[in-house]
Design an enzyme around this catalytic site. Structure first.
Site, PDB file in Angstrom:
ATOM      1  N   TRP A 169       0.884  -1.162   0.000  1.00  0.00           N
ATOM      2  CA  TRP A 169       0.000   0.000   0.000  1.00  0.00           C
ATOM      3  C   TRP A 169       0.927   1.219   0.000  1.00  0.00           C
ATOM      4  O   TRP A 169       1.311   1.724   1.062  1.00  0.00           O
ATOM      5  CB  TRP A 169      -0.874   0.013   1.247  1.00  0.00           C
ATOM      6  CG  TRP A 169      -1.867  -1.101   1.286  1.00  0.00           C
ATOM      7  CD1 TRP A 169      -3.159  -1.052   0.859  1.00  0.00           C
ATOM      8  CD2 TRP A 169      -1.660  -2.431   1.790  1.00  0.00           C
ATOM      9  NE1 TRP A 169      -3.770  -2.280   1.059  1.00  0.00           N
ATOM     10  CE2 TRP A 169      -2.873  -3.136   1.617  1.00  0.00           C
ATOM     11  CE3 TRP A 169      -0.566  -3.110   2.357  1.00  0.00           C
ATOM     12  CZ2 TRP A 169      -3.018  -4.476   1.997  1.00  0.00           C
ATOM     13  CZ3 TRP A 169      -0.710  -4.432   2.729  1.00  0.00           C
ATOM     14  CH2 TRP A 169      -1.928  -5.098   2.549  1.00  0.00           C
ATOM     15  N   ARG A 170       1.354   1.599  -1.184  1.00  0.00           N
ATOM     16  CA  ARG A 170       2.339   2.682  -1.249  1.00  0.00           C
ATOM     17  C   ARG A 170       2.039   3.676  -2.371  1.00  0.00           C
ATOM     18  O   ARG A 170       2.805   4.610  -2.576  1.00  0.00           O
ATOM     19  CB  ARG A 170       3.744   2.108  -1.441  1.00  0.00           C
ATOM     20  CG  ARG A 170       3.983   1.625  -2.854  1.00  0.00           C
ATOM     21  CD  ARG A 170       5.238   0.852  -3.124  1.00  0.00           C
ATOM     22  NE  ARG A 170       6.475   1.360  -2.585  1.00  0.00           N
ATOM     23  CZ  ARG A 170       7.649   0.740  -2.760  1.00  0.00           C
ATOM     24  NH1 ARG A 170       7.696  -0.394  -3.440  1.00  0.00           N
ATOM     25  NH2 ARG A 170       8.757   1.237  -2.267  1.00  0.00           N
TER      26      ARG A 170
ATOM     27  N   ASN B 167      17.512  -2.324  -8.800  1.00  0.00           N
ATOM     28  CA  ASN B 167      16.395  -2.884  -8.031  1.00  0.00           C
ATOM     29  C   ASN B 167      15.057  -2.801  -8.771  1.00  0.00           C
ATOM     30  O   ASN B 167      14.115  -2.141  -8.321  1.00  0.00           O
ATOM     31  CB  ASN B 167      16.284  -2.127  -6.707  1.00  0.00           C
ATOM     32  CG  ASN B 167      16.526  -3.053  -5.534  1.00  0.00           C
ATOM     33  OD1 ASN B 167      16.427  -4.265  -5.674  1.00  0.00           O
ATOM     34  ND2 ASN B 167      16.854  -2.489  -4.384  1.00  0.00           N
ATOM     35  N   TYR B 168      14.970  -3.499  -9.873  1.00  0.00           N
ATOM     36  CA  TYR B 168      13.786  -3.405 -10.752  1.00  0.00           C
ATOM     37  C   TYR B 168      12.552  -4.026 -10.108  1.00  0.00           C
ATOM     38  O   TYR B 168      12.557  -5.203  -9.741  1.00  0.00           O
ATOM     39  CB  TYR B 168      14.118  -4.099 -12.083  1.00  0.00           C
ATOM     40  CG  TYR B 168      12.970  -4.191 -13.059  1.00  0.00           C
ATOM     41  CD1 TYR B 168      12.175  -3.087 -13.333  1.00  0.00           C
ATOM     42  CD2 TYR B 168      12.703  -5.384 -13.722  1.00  0.00           C
ATOM     43  CE1 TYR B 168      11.126  -3.170 -14.240  1.00  0.00           C
ATOM     44  CE2 TYR B 168      11.667  -5.484 -14.635  1.00  0.00           C
ATOM     45  CZ  TYR B 168      10.882  -4.376 -14.885  1.00  0.00           C
ATOM     46  OH  TYR B 168       9.845  -4.461 -15.774  1.00  0.00           O
ATOM     47  N   ARG B 169      11.482  -3.226  -9.975  1.00  0.00           N
ATOM     48  CA  ARG B 169      10.200  -3.718  -9.459  1.00  0.00           C
ATOM     49  C   ARG B 169       9.137  -3.395 -10.507  1.00  0.00           C
ATOM     50  O   ARG B 169       8.634  -2.269 -10.572  1.00  0.00           O
ATOM     51  CB  ARG B 169       9.827  -3.030  -8.132  1.00  0.00           C
ATOM     52  CG  ARG B 169      10.778  -3.305  -6.998  1.00  0.00           C
ATOM     53  CD  ARG B 169      10.662  -4.746  -6.478  1.00  0.00           C
ATOM     54  NE  ARG B 169      11.525  -4.958  -5.336  1.00  0.00           N
ATOM     55  CZ  ARG B 169      12.820  -5.252  -5.396  1.00  0.00           C
ATOM     56  NH1 ARG B 169      13.430  -5.385  -6.559  1.00  0.00           N
ATOM     57  NH2 ARG B 169      13.518  -5.446  -4.290  1.00  0.00           N
TER      58      ARG B 169
ATOM     59  N   ARG C  77      25.818 -12.223  -6.724  1.00  0.00           N
ATOM     60  CA  ARG C  77      25.331 -13.455  -7.363  1.00  0.00           C
ATOM     61  C   ARG C  77      24.901 -14.475  -6.325  1.00  0.00           C
ATOM     62  O   ARG C  77      25.335 -15.629  -6.366  1.00  0.00           O
ATOM     63  CB  ARG C  77      26.414 -13.999  -8.280  1.00  0.00           C
ATOM     64  CG  ARG C  77      26.794 -12.996  -9.379  1.00  0.00           C
ATOM     65  CD  ARG C  77      28.168 -13.214  -9.957  1.00  0.00           C
ATOM     66  NE  ARG C  77      28.257 -14.365 -10.797  1.00  0.00           N
ATOM     67  CZ  ARG C  77      29.032 -15.423 -10.530  1.00  0.00           C
ATOM     68  NH1 ARG C  77      29.748 -15.479  -9.429  1.00  0.00           N
ATOM     69  NH2 ARG C  77      29.076 -16.432 -11.367  1.00  0.00           N
TER      70      ARG C  77
ATOM     71  N   ASP D  64      27.097 -17.347  -4.766  1.00  0.00           N
ATOM     72  CA  ASP D  64      28.288 -17.439  -5.622  1.00  0.00           C
ATOM     73  C   ASP D  64      29.170 -16.209  -5.472  1.00  0.00           C
ATOM     74  O   ASP D  64      28.735 -15.181  -4.962  1.00  0.00           O
ATOM     75  CB  ASP D  64      27.875 -17.577  -7.097  1.00  0.00           C
ATOM     76  CG  ASP D  64      27.172 -18.896  -7.348  1.00  0.00           C
ATOM     77  OD1 ASP D  64      27.453 -19.866  -6.594  1.00  0.00           O
ATOM     78  OD2 ASP D  64      26.323 -18.956  -8.253  1.00  0.00           O
TER      79      ASP D  64
ATOM     80  N   ASP E 272      20.427  -5.265  -0.187  1.00  0.00           N
ATOM     81  CA  ASP E 272      20.531  -3.955   0.478  1.00  0.00           C
ATOM     82  C   ASP E 272      21.609  -3.997   1.564  1.00  0.00           C
ATOM     83  O   ASP E 272      22.395  -3.058   1.717  1.00  0.00           O
ATOM     84  CB  ASP E 272      19.201  -3.565   1.143  1.00  0.00           C
ATOM     85  CG  ASP E 272      18.008  -3.749   0.225  1.00  0.00           C
ATOM     86  OD1 ASP E 272      18.188  -3.632  -1.007  1.00  0.00           O
ATOM     87  OD2 ASP E 272      16.905  -4.013   0.736  1.00  0.00           O
TER      88      ASP E 272
HETATM   89  P1  ADP Z   1      19.667  -9.476  -4.276  1.00  0.00           P
HETATM   90  O1  ADP Z   1      19.095  -9.607  -2.879  1.00  0.00           O
HETATM   91  O2  ADP Z   1      19.940  -8.069  -4.655  1.00  0.00           O
HETATM   92  O3  ADP Z   1      18.932 -10.281  -5.310  1.00  0.00           O
HETATM   93  P2  ADP Z   1      21.679 -11.552  -4.049  1.00  0.00           P
HETATM   94  O4  ADP Z   1      20.636 -12.616  -3.982  1.00  0.00           O
HETATM   95  O5  ADP Z   1      22.746 -11.720  -5.045  1.00  0.00           O
HETATM   96  O6  ADP Z   1      21.117 -10.080  -4.224  1.00  0.00           O
HETATM   97  O7  ADP Z   1      22.317 -11.472  -2.596  1.00  0.00           O
HETATM   98  C1  ADP Z   1      23.097 -10.386  -2.195  1.00  0.00           C
HETATM   99  C2  ADP Z   1      24.256 -10.878  -1.370  1.00  0.00           C
HETATM  100  O8  ADP Z   1      23.754 -11.618  -0.249  1.00  0.00           O
HETATM  101  C3  ADP Z   1      25.190 -11.825  -2.109  1.00  0.00           C
HETATM  102  O9  ADP Z   1      26.190 -11.131  -2.828  1.00  0.00           O
HETATM  103  C4  ADP Z   1      25.781 -12.595  -0.957  1.00  0.00           C
HETATM  104  O10 ADP Z   1      26.834 -11.861  -0.373  1.00  0.00           O
HETATM  105  C5  ADP Z   1      24.634 -12.681   0.042  1.00  0.00           C
HETATM  106  N1  ADP Z   1      23.922 -13.947  -0.112  1.00  0.00           N
HETATM  107  C6  ADP Z   1      22.752 -14.175  -0.759  1.00  0.00           C
HETATM  108  N2  ADP Z   1      22.405 -15.477  -0.673  1.00  0.00           N
HETATM  109  C7  ADP Z   1      23.373 -16.092   0.067  1.00  0.00           C
HETATM  110  C8  ADP Z   1      23.590 -17.425   0.540  1.00  0.00           C
HETATM  111  N3  ADP Z   1      22.746 -18.424   0.274  1.00  0.00           N
HETATM  112  N4  ADP Z   1      24.705 -17.665   1.286  1.00  0.00           N
HETATM  113  C9  ADP Z   1      25.573 -16.663   1.584  1.00  0.00           C
HETATM  114  N5  ADP Z   1      25.417 -15.400   1.164  1.00  0.00           N
HETATM  115  C10 ADP Z   1      24.341 -15.106   0.423  1.00  0.00           C
END
Ligand code: ADP
Length: 303
Positions: free
Chosen positions: A101-102, A161-163, A222, A225, A254
């Site tokens: 609700w924004r 941060n595409y929404r 990632r 990863d 974030d």
């Molecule tokens: P977003 O929230 O912007 O989609 P990511 O999913 O890539 O971004 O997560 C942001 C950061 O959070 C990653 O670069 C990593 O440092 C940390 N992170 C996310 N998932 C994991 C996980 N399963 N284990 C450890 N670190 C994680």
């Protein structure tokens, strides 16, 4: 003293405690980053710019911002609108969904309501959500403000941060995201956002696109990863320690940016900043909510 200006929207976050009770907290992408930046670098002046209402709930939000040590002197108070709100629900399989609700929130008028600080900052941070909630004149105003801070020496940081729900079309989102990318020095692109917005099929396409806009520092998060950093002509890959029990990934990105900016503002290298960002995000996804309690956070970060 390091300084950072962050512009965006903070909302009321409601999440069920049980069938009849909702838990109330405050969150929002740029606010989350501001909090984790401040928690990691208490010496930094973190000025958070948004707009709230003139009611009790808005005051509670302001109180929380101040409790977190944020500089709220430039938070505008709307006499006609109040803060936005979202509800997090979790289905039987643990999948979360959000209802917002924004549409009418005070923050959607932030650029019209606020007079931005004249002083300069080391870093100015906005996200694609900051851009999406504004009307076109305010987006232009924000771009002019970023250009002016940049001219005076600030590093401009942007996470797209595409929404999709906040935009009227993909084309609109793509055009504005590209303009804000072109205005920044450090970018935090995400693979999913780029696949949806630009149809980029792989990281090479993302990095090539951003490098063509002369963005000096590109930080690809990632998930579990490695974080890939492309800094001018250097490429550094930084390992992430996978979290064994992921409780809630809300605000992982974030929190990562908060940790990253804290380390950069403290003078560390980008590789060290990515390691810090990953550590912060790792703690945050181990507990519920976008903003995990400060005592829990401090105890986990120290370990
Ligand atoms: P977003 O929230 O912007 O989609 P990511 O999913 O890539 O971004 O997560 C942001 C950061 O959070 C990653 O670069 C990593 O440092 C940390 N992170 C996310 N998932 C994991 C996980 N399963 N284990 C450890 N670190 C994680």
């Amino acid at each position: 003293m390091p300084s950072c200006l962050i512009i965006g929207e903070c909302m009321v976050e409601l999440s069920p405690l049980d069938a009849n009770t909702l838990n109330k907290r405050f969150a929002g992408d740029t606010f989350n980053t501001a909090v984790y930046l401040k928690r990691n670098l208490p010496d930094c002046v973190v000025t958070y710019v948004t707009a709230v209402g003139a009611d009790a709930l808005s005051q509670q939000m302001l109180d929380v911002m101040q409790l977190e040590g944020l500089d709220t002197r430039y938070v505008a108070k709307s006499q006609t609108h109040t803060v936005g709100m979202y509800l997090v629900t979790t289905d039987a399989s643990g999948e979360r969904s959000f209802a917002y609700w924004r549409n009418n929130s005070a923050a959607r008028n932030v650029m019209a309501l606020v007079t931005l600080p004249e002083t300069c900052f080391d870093v100015v941070y906005v996200s694609g959500i900051t851009v999406a909630i504004l009307d076109v004149p305010q987006r232009e105003q924000l771009l002019r403000a970023l250009a002016s801070y940049r001219e005076r020496g600030a590093t401009i940081v942007f996470d797209p941060n595409y929404r999709p729900l906040l935009w009227s079309s993909i084309q609109e989102a793509r055009d504005w995201t590209t303009r804000f990318y072109a205005a920044c020095d450090i970018a935090f692109p995400g693979g999913d956002d780029h696949a949806a917005l630009y149809l980029h099929k792989d990281e090479g396409a993302i990095v090539g696109f951003l490098q063509s806009m002369n963005i000096g520092e590109i930080v690809l998060k990632r998930g579990a990863d490695n974080v890939e950093i492309y800094r001018n002509n250097e490429h550094v890959s930084v390992a992430v320690t996978p979290v064994q029990t992921v409780v809630d990934t809300t605000s992982a990105g974030d929190a990562f940016i908060g940790g990253y900016l804290a380390a950069k503002l403290a003078g560390f290298t980008s590789a060290d900043a990515a390691a810090m960002g990953a550590e912060v995000a790792g703690v945050v996804i181990g507990a519920k909510g976008a903003i995990v309690p400060a005592d829990y956070y401090q105890s986990r970060l120290a370990n």
